[in-house]
Write an enzyme that holds these catalytic residues in place. Structure first.
Site, PDB file in Angstrom:
ATOM      1  N   GLY A 180       0.837  -1.190   0.000  1.00  0.00           N
ATOM      2  CA  GLY A 180       0.000   0.000   0.000  1.00  0.00           C
ATOM      3  C   GLY A 180       0.876   1.246   0.000  1.00  0.00           C
ATOM      4  N   GLY A 224      -0.652  -4.696   0.270  1.00  0.00           N
ATOM      5  CA  GLY A 224      -1.815  -4.316  -0.529  1.00  0.00           C
ATOM      6  C   GLY A 224      -1.857  -4.965  -1.902  1.00  0.00           C
ATOM      7  N   ASP A 246      -2.569  -7.777   6.800  1.00  0.00           N
ATOM      8  CA  ASP A 246      -3.989  -7.454   6.564  1.00  0.00           C
ATOM      9  C   ASP A 246      -4.408  -7.852   5.146  1.00  0.00           C
ATOM     10  OD1 ASP A 246      -2.506  -5.350   5.351  1.00  0.00           O
ATOM     11  OD2 ASP A 246      -4.103  -3.892   5.712  1.00  0.00           O
ATOM     12  N   GLU A 303       4.491  -7.202   7.278  1.00  0.00           N
ATOM     13  CA  GLU A 303       3.944  -6.124   8.113  1.00  0.00           C
ATOM     14  C   GLU A 303       4.427  -6.117   9.560  1.00  0.00           C
ATOM     15  OE1 GLU A 303       1.528  -6.602   4.533  1.00  0.00           O
ATOM     16  OE2 GLU A 303       2.223  -8.022   6.040  1.00  0.00           O
TER      17      GLU A 303
END
Length: 347
Positions: free
Chosen positions: A68, A115, A146, A138
């Site tokens: 992301g 992402g 996520d 992460e």
């Protein structure tokens, strides 16, 4: 075709296929809010378009997508306006891809993380070349795996998903294929031919039969057995204890333990519980759980500290708070999973 997204993402209707190309190679195709909204609009249109039999997602440059747009998230959060809306839309898109009613082919040639995983690995066909690398790193930046990792990783056999979540280690296309992350592997040089055939026929299964090349698993049997032994333990503490016992005369255990010890203790505790819980949850419930965690992470310390150390003051050592696993209580962990009440993710 214009679904928004400006110069960051391109949409084409070629033959029987809707083709999506990520066009931010200078930023390693990091996923932005604009890209998320545009891809969601395209999928909404193409799902009911009888001229589109298959959706293909690919990327320009040497990365599929390195994650992301972390710097933007960091700056917005530090300014007191954490971009919760971006994550809500991103997680909704992840869930939409998972339940998309037509074949969804991700063509991955290069690094895919964070992402980028969310817009590729929930599709029906995850096709990787020998240039592809996968990681969910992460926990190393004080965040958590996520974009549906709690749905994706628990399904991998041999505790491989838990190992990837708690270390953030990268794997190549052979490990991805054998673990079940990838569904197919092809040669990088065949991508053009594969796409041409797919847009002509719209049938990924038939086309992939002609291009599939079996990749060998990169991780040897002894290491895979060690991963099962250590990462199938009933608690995070038991995982660490198992690695510590073996670290004296086992290079894999020593190296893995050293890696895990550099990660955010809070992130590790949350990730262990999240991946464990995901085993029995639907994709939608996983996304709701992740949205609860996300809101607490954006209000905490370690995520901003992790980004500072990794990107702002490149290569400096993050100062995690709390600094040890033992200092993160069960109540601390539980708070990340508590209901958001009226702010729950609406799917």
């Amino acid at each position: 075709m214009d679904f928004g997204g400006g110069d960051e993402i391109r949409f084409e209707h070629l033959g029987r296929a809707g083709v999506v190309t990520l066009t931010r190679p200078h930023a390693l195709n990091a996923v932005t809010h604009r890209m998320v909204k545009a891809l969601d609009a395209a999928l909404s249109a193409w799902e009911t378009d009888q001229g589109v039999d298959v959706v293909v997602v690919k990327a320009e440059g040497r990365a599929f997508s390195a994650g992301g747009d972390i710097l933007h998230i960091y700056e917005a959060g530090r300014a007191g306006k954490p971009p919760v809306d971006f994550f809500a839309d991103e997680y909704r898109l992840n869930a939409r891809i998972n339940s998309f009613r037509k074949p969804y082919v991700a063509l991955i040639d290069g690094i895919v993380m964070g992402g980028g995983v969310g817009i590729s690995f929930h599709g029906s066909h995850r096709v990787m070349t020998e240039n592809a690398q996968f990681a969910m790193p992460e926990v190393g930046i004080g965040f958590f795996p996520d974009v549906g990792a709690s749905h994706l990783l628990p399904d991998l056999g041999g505790s491989f998903g838990m190992y990837l979540a708690l270390t953030g280690n990268r794997i190549r296309y052979g490990d991805a294929l054998w673990s079940g992350l990838a569904t197919h592997t092809i040669k990088a040089e065949d991508q053009g031919g594969f796409l041409d055939r797919l847009t002509l026929t719209g049938d990924p299964e038939a086309v992939l039969r002609g291009f599939f090349v079996q990749a060998r698993r990169e991780t040897d049997r002894q290491t895979l057995e060690a991963i099962v032994r250590h990462f199938s333990q009933p608690s995070l503490k038991a995982v660490i204890d198992s690695l510590e016992r073996a670290a004296g005369d086992d290079e894999f255990a020593a190296k893995t333990l050293a890696t895990v010890r550099t990660r955010s203790p809070t992130s590790l505790r949350v990730a262990w519980r999240q991946i464990s819980a995901g085993l029995t949850l639907s994709m939608d419930d996983c996304m709701k759980m992740e949205f609860r965690i996300l809101n607490r992470m954006l209000a905490g310390h370690d995520f901003y500290e992790g980004i500072r150390a990794a990107i702002i003051d490149k290569g400096s050592k993050p100062q995690w708070r709390p600094a040890s696993l033992g200092a993160v209580s069960e109540a601390d962990v539980g708070a990340y999973f508590a209901s958001l009440g009226e702010r729950e993710l609406d799917l």
